[in-house]
Design an enzyme around this catalytic site. Structure first.
Site, PDB file in Angstrom:
ATOM      1  N   ASP A  13       0.805  -1.226   0.000  1.00 36.95           N
ATOM      2  CA  ASP A  13       0.000   0.000   0.000  1.00 36.95           C
ATOM      3  C   ASP A  13       0.839   1.278   0.000  1.00 36.95           C
ATOM      4  O   ASP A  13       0.433   2.291   0.558  1.00 36.95           O
ATOM      5  CB  ASP A  13      -0.960   0.037   1.222  1.00 36.95           C
ATOM      6  CG  ASP A  13      -1.742  -1.244   1.368  1.00 36.95           C
ATOM      7  OD1 ASP A  13      -2.219  -1.742   0.340  1.00 36.95           O
ATOM      8  OD2 ASP A  13      -1.865  -1.747   2.497  1.00 36.95           O
ATOM      9  N   LYS A  16       2.141   2.174  -5.012  1.00 37.40           N
ATOM     10  CA  LYS A  16       2.769   1.576  -6.207  1.00 37.40           C
ATOM     11  C   LYS A  16       1.936   1.840  -7.449  1.00 37.40           C
ATOM     12  O   LYS A  16       2.477   2.003  -8.528  1.00 37.40           O
ATOM     13  CB  LYS A  16       2.882   0.050  -6.054  1.00 37.40           C
ATOM     14  CG  LYS A  16       3.939  -0.420  -5.118  1.00 37.40           C
ATOM     15  CD  LYS A  16       4.032  -1.931  -5.124  1.00 37.40           C
ATOM     16  CE  LYS A  16       2.806  -2.612  -4.555  1.00 37.40           C
ATOM     17  NZ  LYS A  16       2.571  -2.411  -3.120  1.00 37.40           N
ATOM     18  N   GLN A 224       2.134  -6.287  -3.004  1.00 34.72           N
ATOM     19  CA  GLN A 224       2.512  -6.286  -1.583  1.00 34.72           C
ATOM     20  C   GLN A 224       3.808  -5.484  -1.375  1.00 34.72           C
ATOM     21  O   GLN A 224       3.980  -4.468  -2.012  1.00 34.72           O
ATOM     22  CB  GLN A 224       2.646  -7.706  -1.024  1.00 34.72           C
ATOM     23  CG  GLN A 224       1.328  -8.443  -0.880  1.00 34.72           C
ATOM     24  CD  GLN A 224       0.824  -9.053  -2.159  1.00 34.72           C
ATOM     25  OE1 GLN A 224       1.569  -9.718  -2.850  1.00 34.72           O
ATOM     26  NE2 GLN A 224      -0.431  -8.850  -2.485  1.00 34.72           N
TER      27      GLN A 224
HETATM   28  P1  IMP Z   1      -2.280 -12.869   2.412  1.00 36.48           P
HETATM   29  O1  IMP Z   1      -1.364 -12.316   1.359  1.00 36.48           O
HETATM   30  O2  IMP Z   1      -3.739 -12.665   2.104  1.00 36.48           O
HETATM   31  O3  IMP Z   1      -1.945 -14.271   2.750  1.00 36.48           O
HETATM   32  O4  IMP Z   1      -2.028 -12.011   3.739  1.00 36.48           O
HETATM   33  C1  IMP Z   1      -0.790 -12.054   4.440  1.00 36.48           C
HETATM   34  C2  IMP Z   1      -0.429 -10.686   4.983  1.00 36.48           C
HETATM   35  O5  IMP Z   1      -0.114  -9.816   3.903  1.00 36.48           O
HETATM   36  C3  IMP Z   1      -1.542  -9.989   5.771  1.00 36.48           C
HETATM   37  O6  IMP Z   1      -0.949  -9.213   6.810  1.00 36.48           O
HETATM   38  C4  IMP Z   1      -2.166  -9.061   4.744  1.00 36.48           C
HETATM   39  O7  IMP Z   1      -2.811  -7.964   5.344  1.00 36.48           O
HETATM   40  C5  IMP Z   1      -0.929  -8.651   3.971  1.00 36.48           C
HETATM   41  N1  IMP Z   1      -1.207  -8.242   2.600  1.00 36.48           N
HETATM   42  C6  IMP Z   1      -1.477  -9.039   1.538  1.00 36.48           C
HETATM   43  N2  IMP Z   1      -1.653  -8.292   0.430  1.00 36.48           N
HETATM   44  C7  IMP Z   1      -1.478  -7.017   0.789  1.00 36.48           C
HETATM   45  C8  IMP Z   1      -1.493  -5.777   0.048  1.00 36.48           C
HETATM   46  O8  IMP Z   1      -1.692  -5.724  -1.177  1.00 36.48           O
HETATM   47  N3  IMP Z   1      -1.263  -4.657   0.805  1.00 36.48           N
HETATM   48  C9  IMP Z   1      -0.999  -4.699   2.125  1.00 36.48           C
HETATM   49  N4  IMP Z   1      -0.957  -5.831   2.837  1.00 36.48           N
HETATM   50  C10 IMP Z   1      -1.190  -6.969   2.162  1.00 36.48           C
END
Ligand code: IMP
Length: 427
Positions: A13, A16, A224
């Site tokens: 966030d 990007k 991410q």
């Molecule tokens: P997952 O990727 O859904 O497995 O989540 C794992 C961790 O990554 C969690 O803390 C999410 O909040 C974080 N996360 C996943 N994608 C994003 C993103 O695009 N922006 C910010 N945090 C993310």
């Protein structure tokens, strides 16, 4: 333009989308190399707002190839939704291609993600519940399905004979979740094959080889952020892929020599969603102020983001492991009315006063760390109309130069607002 990777340099966030959108103007081929619909970004074009999760926003320009690479995981229903939204706006999708080697997120992956989060107690990661972790788990366990598998009935049938008994045993005995019959999964796969049919790119090798021969400009789009990287992030509070610059080579089909530069996007402060350590987190009115001025609420989940001061310790680490050649600093205008701005330049362990200048990778000690701040004077004026580096207020330039010094990495782009033209290219 050189071949360039854009990565988030913090916990995602970082803005990007805007930087990618700007660089995409000059790119011929845009490749998304990891993650799935856990990412979310908003792009405003021609007065319309588009929300993207998986498809590169470069699709809004004509004549670009947008390739969703092998390193990604795709939830078919989400992909379909995104496609439908773009079709409704008459966006030309002829440049959209999906690697047959990308992984498919099946219903059991989202079910397991949801179950794991609900039952994890203290071990909760705060995932987006989009099945990301379970899809990558199956890929690594070699019981996953790839997009290409959807198009060969006999191979798919043979694969399911191996995968389904394992998966059903896990679903039933570990998770106490519903199981799947082969017929049911074959039906689902037929449906998924139709969703991807217009986009699946079986001749991706030729496409990449030609792009290389013709010296096409390539933009590798990361999702991410470095601190969510499964190898280098705040493990286990991370995502399940490799957003770092090196991940672009693994997740695209190109080797590392095709990459000329890696731009790490970072905010002038730090935000995080989900669980996990965050040494500079502000649980006070300054944190609230940053959240409100910076509109820090998630695109994918709507969650309020945790906010804190710029953390130069973590960021210096991100510069190293992310392979950053320069930084794009965003949202610096959020500080326009701040009298003073803090930068965390070291951590102190409250148990023994030990000072850390290098990022401690054992995140379980982070709860004992407190930030050692350096305070800089604010500039207290509106910088959102500034377009040249020299025209930024002196204190703002001082702040940027201090960051470069601490990070040992140049800042190449400064963003002073959400619009495309609110951008300063430093060199
Ligand atoms: P997952 O990727 O859904 O497995 O989540 C794992 C961790 O990554 C969690 O803390 C999410 O909040 C974080 N996360 C996943 N994608 C994003 C993103 O695009 N922006 C910010 N945090 C993310």
């Amino acid at each position: 333009m050189k071949n360039c990777v854009v990565v988030g340099a913090q916990w995602g966030d970082e803005g990007k989308a805007k930087i990618t959108d700007l660089l995409a103007q000059n790119a011929d081929l845009i490749i998304r190399y990891q993650g799935g619909c856990n990412a979310g970004h908003t792009v405003v074009a021609n007065g319309k707002t588009f929300k993207f999760h998986l498809i590169p926003s470069g699709i809004l320009y004509n004549n670009k190839i947008c390739f969703i690479g092998n390193g990604t995981v795709i939830l078919p229903e989400y992909f379909q939704e995104e496609i439908d939204g773009l079709k409704r706006e008459n966006i030309d999708l002829s440049g959209l291609k999906v690697s047959p080697l990308a992984s498919v997120t099946m219903p059991w992956h989202t079910e397991i993600d949801g179950y794991s989060e609900c039952t994890a107690g203290k071990g909760k990661i705060g995932t987006t519940k989009k099945g990301i972790g379970p899809t990558y788990t199956d890929k690594m366990q070699r019981i996953g399905l790839k997009i290409g598998d959807l198009y060969s009935e006999t191979a798919l049938s043979e694969k399911l004979d191996i995968i389904l008994p394992i998966k059903n045993k896990q679903l039933k005995e570990i998770y106490n979740l519903r199981t799947y019959t082969k017929e049911e999964v074959l039906d689902l796969c037929k449906k998924y094959a139709e969703i991807f049919r217009p986009y699946v790119c079986f001749d991706w090798q030729e496409m990449l080889r030609n792009a290389k021969k013709e010296q096409k400009k390539i933009l590798f789009e990361g999702a991410q952020g470095v601190m969510l990287d499964v190898d280098f992030g705040t493990y286990p509070f991370v995502t399940s892929s490799n957003p770092v610059g090196g991940g672009a080579a693994v997740g695209s089909g190109y080797g590392p020599k095709e990459i000329d530069e890696v731009i790490g996007v970072a905010k002038a402060y730090v935000t995080r969603v989900g669980e996990g350590p965050f040494v500079t987190e502000l649980d006070d009115e300054i944190g609230d102020l940053i959240r409100n001025i910076g509109h820090e609420f998630g695109v994918t989940t709507g969650r309020a983001r945790r906010c804190g001061w710029f953390d130069a310790v973590t960021m210096r680490y991100a510069c190293l492991v992310g392979g950053l050649t320069s930084i794009a600093l965003t949202k610096i205008d959020v500080f326009d009315n701040f009298d003073e701005i803090k930068i965390c330049k070291a951590y102190k362990d409250i148990r023994n006063n030990q000072i850390y200048h290098d990022y401690p990778t054992d995140v379980f000690i982070h709860k004992y760390l407190e930030p050692v701040y350096e305070t800089m004077e604010g500039w207290c004026e509106n910088i959102t109309r500034v377009r040249k580096y020299e025209d930024l207020p002196r204190n703002c330039r001082r702040y940027l130069e201090r960051l470069e010094e601490l990070l040992e990495t140049p800042i190449s782009i400064v963003s002073v607002g959400p619009d495309r033209d609110q951008t300063i290219f430093k060199n």
